[in-house]
Motif scaffolding. Structure first.
Motif, PDB file in Angstrom:
ATOM      1  N   GLN A  90       0.596   4.880  12.245  1.00  0.00           N
ATOM      2  CA  GLN A  90      -0.745   4.419  12.589  1.00  0.00           C
ATOM      3  C   GLN A  90      -0.727   2.894  12.737  1.00  0.00           C
ATOM      4  N   ASN A  91      -0.706   2.422  13.991  1.00  0.00           N
ATOM      5  CA  ASN A  91      -0.615   0.988  14.258  1.00  0.00           C
ATOM      6  C   ASN A  91      -1.971   0.309  14.125  1.00  0.00           C
ATOM      7  N   HIS A  92      -1.935  -0.926  13.618  1.00  0.00           N
ATOM      8  CA  HIS A  92      -3.157  -1.711  13.448  1.00  0.00           C
ATOM      9  C   HIS A  92      -3.425  -2.608  14.649  1.00  0.00           C
TER      10      HIS A  92
ATOM     11  N   GLU B 294       2.569   0.663   4.160  1.00  0.00           N
ATOM     12  CA  GLU B 294       2.213  -0.259   5.236  1.00  0.00           C
ATOM     13  C   GLU B 294       3.346  -1.259   5.411  1.00  0.00           C
TER      14      GLU B 294
ATOM     15  N   ASN C 129       0.816  -1.227   0.000  1.00  0.00           N
ATOM     16  CA  ASN C 129       0.000   0.000   0.000  1.00  0.00           C
ATOM     17  C   ASN C 129       0.848   1.274   0.000  1.00  0.00           C
TER      18      ASN C 129
ATOM     19  N   THR D 218       3.502   7.354   2.014  1.00  0.00           N
ATOM     20  CA  THR D 218       2.923   6.462   3.029  1.00  0.00           C
ATOM     21  C   THR D 218       3.034   5.011   2.566  1.00  0.00           C
TER      22      THR D 218
ATOM     23  N   LYS E 257       1.881  -4.321  12.648  1.00  0.00           N
ATOM     24  CA  LYS E 257       1.534  -3.791  11.329  1.00  0.00           C
ATOM     25  C   LYS E 257       1.167  -2.324  11.499  1.00  0.00           C
ATOM     26  N   ALA E 258       1.702  -1.478  10.637  1.00  0.00           N
ATOM     27  CA  ALA E 258       1.434  -0.043  10.777  1.00  0.00           C
ATOM     28  C   ALA E 258       1.542   0.658   9.432  1.00  0.00           C
ATOM     29  N   ASP E 259       0.830   1.780   9.305  1.00  0.00           N
ATOM     30  CA  ASP E 259       0.999   2.693   8.192  1.00  0.00           C
ATOM     31  C   ASP E 259       1.976   3.773   8.623  1.00  0.00           C
TER      32      ASP E 259
ATOM     33  N   TYR F 117       4.593  -4.709   7.708  1.00  0.00           N
ATOM     34  CA  TYR F 117       4.066  -5.805   8.542  1.00  0.00           C
ATOM     35  C   TYR F 117       5.205  -6.781   8.800  1.00  0.00           C
TER      36      TYR F 117
END
Length: 337
Positions: free
Chosen positions: A282-284, A238, A227, A236, A303-305, A240
């Motif tokens: 931004q953490n999932h 993602e 992404n 930006t 996992k984070a953006d 993981y």
């Protein structure tokens, strides 16, 4: 006479598994002891929170991944589950040690071990640690279900004192005493073959331990990049973390934005990565990507953006590839579509 022989046989079987009962019992009761008595590991955002350990299972869990992912994306449900799970481990472990309702508790042992096997059987940096714990727990639970407890158990105490409930058929299934099956050989053989099959299947699935090439997903970190997008000022992506040791993070010390010829358009070094504003991550899940003292730290299962500033790249149309560099020297490269 036959009844007496059967009772003596069941007592001996329960006696012979005493050490197994105590060791397995302590294995599960000690989880409660470690998490609540020696330390409190049930507090979110505190170091050692058991929910983060649970998050480590996620990337390569077998069959129960949706359950794990739901819990690690719902922190309140995760904390409640960890509390309930810990209480169940305490009850099952203590009752097995005491030999109280042994067969019922052995089902608990079997179920807990199966959960460990499916969730974390792929983990283990030097040996196949979690897989071995899981398969041995499954087999041990099955054995204790067959034998029940003998002397040196509360079940035996109640039986010897002729408590009324010990004469009920349900107690033979849930407690101890003569196993209430007319053809135990069929059950023992069938159960043993199923457990052996589970052992071979999971050994192959997680580690390639039956045929082919052995592999260990706990040895070195692996990151998945996806992404990727950018505009005039921000890039930006993602990230993981799917492999590597659960007790050790991946430490990013470099991020390179490259053109199609591999030329560096923008470089972020370890100082810049350790200073990334938290609002840019931004953490999932519960396990969090976060800036460390000298790097960007990515725990197993996190996992984070991540958003980076690319204001000073003037030719945005030249952006082609993103490269992440770990402190170990491992690099991960992903083309920007």
């Amino acid at each position: 006479m036959k009844h007496i022989l059967n009772r003596q046989s069941s007592e001996l079987a329960g006696l012979y598994t005493l050490s197994l009962r105590m060791v397995i019992g302590w294995t599960y009761f000690s989880a409660f002891w470690r998490r609540l008595i020696l330390e409190n590991k049930l507090i979110p955002d505190e170091k050692g929170y058991i929910g983060e350990k649970f998050n480590h299972f996620l990337p390569n869990a077998l069959g129960i991944k949706p359950i794990i992912e739901y819990l690690v994306t719902h922190p309140d449900a995760l904390q409640r589950s960890m509390m309930i799970f810990t209480i169940i481990e305490a009850i099952v472990g203590l009752f097995i040690i005491l030999g109280l309702f042994t067969r019922l508790m052995s089902i608990g042992i079997f179920s807990l071990a199966l959960g460990i096997l499916l969730g974390s059987g792929w983990l283990g940096t030097t040996c196949l640690d979690e897989w071995q714990i899981g398969v041995l727990g499954v087999a041990g639970g099955f054995v204790l279900f067959l034998t029940g407890s003998g002397p040196y158990s509360l079940d035996y105490y109640f039986i010897k004192n002729n408590k009324n409930f010990t004469q009920k058929r349900w107690f033979q299934w849930l407690g101890s005493g003569t196993f209430p099956v007319s053809k135990p050989k069929v059950l023992v053989l069938s159960g043993s073959l199923i457990i052996f099959g589970l052992t071979l299947f999971t050994n192959q699935y997680f580690h390639g331990g039956v045929w082919g090439t052995l592999h260990n997903k706990s040895v070195k970190p692996k990151l998945e990049i996806s992404n990727i997008s950018h505009n005039n000022s921000k890039l930006t992506f993602e990230v993981y973390r799917t492999e590597g040791a659960d007790v050790y993070g991946s430490f990013l010390i470099g991020i390179h934005v490259l053109d199609k010829n591999g030329k560096i358009l923008k470089e972020f070094d370890h100082k810049e990565l350790s200073g990334i504003p938290k609002e840019n991550i931004q953490n999932h899940y519960v396990a969090k990507v976060k800036p460390g003292k000298h790097s960007l730290v990515i725990p197993l299962g996190a996992k984070a953006d991540v958003t980076l500033n690319i204001d000073d790249i003037f030719e945005k149309n030249e952006i082609h590839t993103l490269k992440l560099i770990d402190v170990s020297g491992i690099e991960w490269i992903e083309k920007i579509e």
